[in-house]
Design a protein around this motif. Structure first.
Motif, mmCIF file in Angstrom:
data_model
loop_
_atom_site.group_PDB
_atom_site.id
_atom_site.type_symbol
_atom_site.label_atom_id
_atom_site.label_comp_id
_atom_site.label_asym_id
_atom_site.label_seq_id
_atom_site.Cartn_x
_atom_site.Cartn_y
_atom_site.Cartn_z
ATOM 1 N N THR A 258 -13.774 -7.736 0.319
ATOM 2 C CA THR A 258 -14.698 -7.622 -0.546
ATOM 3 C C THR A 258 -13.826 -6.182 -0.896
ATOM 4 N N MET A 259 -13.393 -5.150 -0.671
ATOM 5 C CA MET A 259 -12.669 -4.187 -0.850
ATOM 6 C C MET A 259 -11.236 -4.901 -1.868
ATOM 7 N N ALA A 260 -11.047 -5.878 -0.981
ATOM 8 C CA ALA A 260 -9.291 -6.428 -1.807
ATOM 9 C C ALA A 260 -9.834 -7.004 -3.298
ATOM 10 N N ALA A 261 -11.226 -7.745 -3.136
ATOM 11 C CA ALA A 261 -11.678 -7.924 -4.625
ATOM 12 C C ALA A 261 -12.220 -7.579 -5.722
ATOM 13 N N ALA A 262 -12.985 -6.322 -5.088
ATOM 14 C CA ALA A 262 -13.878 -5.432 -5.809
ATOM 15 C C ALA A 262 -11.673 -4.272 -6.533
ATOM 16 N N CYS A 263 -10.968 -4.477 -5.567
ATOM 17 C CA CYS A 263 -9.747 -3.924 -6.247
ATOM 18 C C CYS A 263 -9.305 -4.624 -7.343
ATOM 19 N N THR A 264 -8.731 -5.511 -7.325
ATOM 20 C CA THR A 264 -8.072 -7.296 -8.197
ATOM 21 C C THR A 264 -9.274 -7.271 -8.607
ATOM 22 N N ALA A 265 -10.313 -6.762 -8.637
ATOM 23 C CA ALA A 265 -11.544 -6.717 -10.326
ATOM 24 C C ALA A 265 -11.534 -5.937 -11.153
ATOM 25 N N ALA A 266 -10.621 -4.828 -10.747
ATOM 26 C CA ALA A 266 -11.106 -3.404 -11.280
ATOM 27 C C ALA A 266 -9.884 -3.435 -12.384
ATOM 28 N N GLY A 267 -8.775 -4.559 -11.773
ATOM 29 C CA GLY A 267 -7.135 -4.394 -12.463
ATOM 30 C C GLY A 267 -6.491 -4.318 -11.455
ATOM 31 N N ALA A 268 -6.703 -3.937 -10.624
ATOM 32 C CA ALA A 268 -4.996 -3.429 -9.332
ATOM 33 C C ALA A 268 -3.618 -4.275 -9.737
ATOM 34 N N ASP A 269 -2.516 -3.264 -10.173
ATOM 35 C CA ASP A 269 -1.686 -4.004 -9.979
ATOM 36 C C ASP A 269 -1.182 -5.672 -8.563
ATOM 37 N N GLU A 270 -1.642 -4.767 -7.867
ATOM 38 C CA GLU A 270 -1.406 -5.501 -6.447
ATOM 39 C C GLU A 270 -1.916 -5.155 -5.699
ATOM 40 N N VAL A 271 -2.674 -6.172 -4.415
ATOM 41 C CA VAL A 271 -2.984 -5.159 -3.423
ATOM 42 C C VAL A 271 -3.065 -6.216 -2.327
ATOM 43 N N PHE A 272 -2.687 -4.648 -0.957
ATOM 44 C CA PHE A 272 -2.033 -5.254 -0.131
ATOM 45 C C PHE A 272 -2.825 -5.116 1.360
ATOM 46 N N VAL A 273 -2.797 -6.435 1.945
ATOM 47 C CA VAL A 273 -4.115 -6.254 2.964
ATOM 48 C C VAL A 273 -3.189 -6.621 4.637
ATOM 49 N N THR A 274 -3.399 -5.195 5.593
ATOM 50 C CA THR A 274 -2.967 -5.831 6.838
ATOM 51 C C THR A 274 -4.346 -5.584 8.158
ATOM 52 N N ASP A 275 -3.516 -6.521 9.299
ATOM 53 C CA ASP A 275 -4.509 -6.141 10.423
ATOM 54 C C ASP A 275 -3.612 -5.895 10.812
ATOM 55 N N ASP A 276 -2.516 -5.191 11.328
ATOM 56 C CA ASP A 276 -1.510 -4.503 12.254
ATOM 57 C C ASP A 276 -1.809 -3.366 11.918
ATOM 58 N N PRO A 277 -1.905 -2.769 12.764
ATOM 59 C CA PRO A 277 -2.868 -1.222 12.663
ATOM 60 C C PRO A 277 -1.498 -0.102 12.710
ATOM 61 N N ASP A 278 -0.431 -0.694 13.055
ATOM 62 C CA ASP A 278 0.550 0.631 13.513
ATOM 63 C C ASP A 278 1.181 0.302 11.403
ATOM 64 N N GLU A 279 1.298 -0.300 10.756
ATOM 65 C CA GLU A 279 1.144 -0.727 9.757
ATOM 66 C C GLU A 279 -0.124 -0.044 8.230
ATOM 67 N N GLY A 280 -0.888 -0.503 9.179
ATOM 68 C CA GLY A 280 -2.258 0.646 8.371
ATOM 69 C C GLY A 280 -1.404 2.306 8.823
ATOM 70 N N GLU A 281 -1.026 2.549 9.966
ATOM 71 C CA GLU A 281 -1.726 3.921 10.346
ATOM 72 C C GLU A 281 -0.340 4.654 9.297
ATOM 73 N N ALA A 282 1.034 3.190 9.310
ATOM 74 C CA ALA A 282 1.950 4.422 8.103
ATOM 75 C C ALA A 282 1.549 4.367 6.829
ATOM 76 N N PHE A 283 0.719 4.198 6.037
ATOM 77 C CA PHE A 283 -0.098 4.480 4.921
ATOM 78 C C PHE A 283 -0.716 5.600 5.003
ATOM 79 N N ALA A 284 -1.923 5.432 6.117
ATOM 80 C CA ALA A 284 -2.418 6.842 6.685
ATOM 81 C C ALA A 284 -1.414 7.967 6.172
ATOM 82 N N ALA A 285 -0.861 7.703 7.602
ATOM 83 C CA ALA A 285 0.003 9.089 7.279
ATOM 84 C C ALA A 285 0.572 9.249 5.972
ATOM 85 N N ALA A 286 0.840 8.984 5.502
ATOM 86 C CA ALA A 286 1.765 8.849 3.894
ATOM 87 C C ALA A 286 0.661 9.547 3.452
ATOM 88 N N ARG A 287 -1.115 9.116 3.233
ATOM 89 C CA ARG A 287 -1.647 10.180 2.588
ATOM 90 C C ARG A 287 -2.102 11.598 3.318
#
Length: 457
Positions: free
Chosen positions: A294-323
């Motif tokens: 649902t979240m990925a579709a909302a981003c795509t519908a809003a005009g996102a250039d790229e949407v990336f989804v991951t179930d890997d906790p380490d990969e996801g945490e890397a983006f949280a760490a960036a924030r």
């Protein structure tokens, strides 16, 4: 012997020489918190309390001698709430670090000097979790979190510090020690005094112990990352997501913050993006998949250039760490004035666009990061401290951003507190009647006005 020497001797006699620091090279490090208030005073002494008894002894002495006391936790505050005053005492609770976890009641009794990350670790040993997670969770203390009602990245779903505080031990200005609440999930006995002290920024009393509610460990999370060419598309996606579900995280970074983080972390973030969203779902089983879709579709519908989804906790945490690293990364580009304004979600686009207009009009760089799911933004105003004109324009932008937030039905602070840097705008938000009520409460608990003078009021 001078009056100052007499006071220091009297203080040392009252509380013990072992916890009193007067070496100017050391006390200088306690004059400011991370907000680096340029008007910080020079304290008479720093007292490193180790117990509630130490805090009580300081307040008894301070009341007798009419000496102001500024409470301080880890010094990570962003609004000048722990700024020293001339001739006062800085009372730091950083050495008060005990913690006891009761897995049966799912509570923890914590002294204020323990860091947020250490509370999480203590809870995790029992399969439990303490949710509030400021970006500075590895360096901020629980006492400071309670004093400012700190928030964080997961608060869009799990709530802020006050939602997890069941009880407090507080030392009042006259040295009285009160115990409020306790390890009970339901308690309607008397006025809600516990909540009165949460977020009070040390102007009503000094927190010496906190009873925290814990919950079962957070489930595994999936992460959605989306980049946008236009800010308006990103804010549209935020509203679409929050209209449909409550994510476990929904964070926003603008182009300036993306590039600052990429400069520091070299993780391949899209430097051309105007905005990036980082969203999470930690719902169980198939619901997590449904929410990420649902979240990925909302981003795509809003005009996102790229949407990336991951179930890997380490990969996801890397983006949280960036924030989480965005503020230190932007700070590498110049001195900062850090904002903490929030608005109702429908006004988020107007706030972000308004901030961009203010930045352009004042000729300053304003990076914007946000806990987008609850409308709490952190505009970071960058300036060169050697350029007096730029610094003045930065301060003008600082005030104009707060005025903008108020005009949109928002707040001058969502989680950092008013401190000293924002108090001029507080009456504009809450009104004179609320300011008068606040002053009456302050006077009732601290008639001499010795607790954190100059903060909030």
């Amino acid at each position: 012997m001078s009056i100052i020497d007499d006071l220091v001797t009297s203080l040392t006699d009252a509380v013990g020489a072992a916890i009193v620091v007067t070496d100017p090279d050391i006390t200088a490090g306690y004059r400011q918190d991370w907000a680096r208030d340029p008007n910080a005073g020079t304290p008479l002494a720093v007292v490193r309390a180790t117990s509630t008894a130490d805090v009580r002894a300081v307040m008894l002495w301070a009341t007798e001698h009419s000496v102001p006391v500024v409470p301080r936790g880890a010094g990570s505050g962003l609004s000048g709430g722990a700024t020293a005053v001339d001739g006062g005492i800085v009372l730091t609770t950083e050495a008060m670090r005990a913690v006891t976890v009761d897995p049966v009641t799912r509570t923890a009794v914590v002294q204020p000097g323990l860091l947020n990350v250490e509370v999480k670790a203590a809870a995790a040993e029992h399969g439990l979790w303490y949710p509030p997670d400021p970006s500075s969770f590895e360096m901020c203390s629980i006492g400071g979190n309670a004093a400012t009602n700190a928030g964080g990245l997961c608060c869009v779903k799990y709530g802020v510090t006050t939602d997890y505080i069941l009880g407090l031990e507080v030392v009042l200005a006259d040295g009285t020690v009160v115990n409020l609440g306790g390890p009970r999930l339901k308690d309607s006995a008397g006025l809600s005094l516990t909540k009165l002290f949460v977020g009070s920024e040390g102007v009503l009393g000094i927190i010496t112990e906190v009873t925290l509610r814990l919950i079962p460990a957070q489930p595994p999370a999936s992460t959605v990352v989306a980049t946008f060419t236009r800010l308006s598309d990103a804010t549209d996606a935020i509203l679409a997501i929050t209209r449909s579900l409550r994510p476990a995280m929904l964070e926003f970074m603008d182009s300036t913050s993306i590039n600052a983080v990429e400069d520091a972390m070299k993780m391949g973030l899209d430097r051309t993006a105007a905005a990036m969203l980082i969203a999470r779902s930690d719902s169980p089983g198939a619901h997590r998949t449904e929410e990420t879709e649902t979240m990925a579709a909302a981003c795509t519908a809003a005009g996102a250039d790229e949407v990336f989804v991951t179930d890997d906790p380490d990969e996801g945490e890397a983006f949280a760490a960036a924030r989480r690293f965005a503020i230190p990364a932007v700070e590498r580009t110049g001195s900062l004035l850090l904002e903490d304004v929030g608005v109702p979600l429908p006004a988020l686009a107007d706030l972000v666009q308004g901030i961009a207009k203010i930045a352009d009009a004042r000729g300053v760089v304003v990076a914007v990061i946000a806990h987008a799911g609850d409308g709490n933004t952190h505009p970071l105003i960058v300036f060169d401290p050697e350029d007096a004109d730029m610094e003045e324009r930065a301060h003008q932008a600082f005030g104009e951003i707060m005025t903008l937030a108020i005009s949109l039905g928002g707040t001058i602070t969502g989680e950092h507190g008013v401190g000293r840097l924002k108090k001029a705008w507080l009456p504009d938000q809450v009104g004179e009647d609320v300011m008068e009520l606040t002053r009456r409460i302050k006077h009732a608990l601290d008639p001499a006005g010795i607790l954190n003078p100059g903060a909030v009021l």
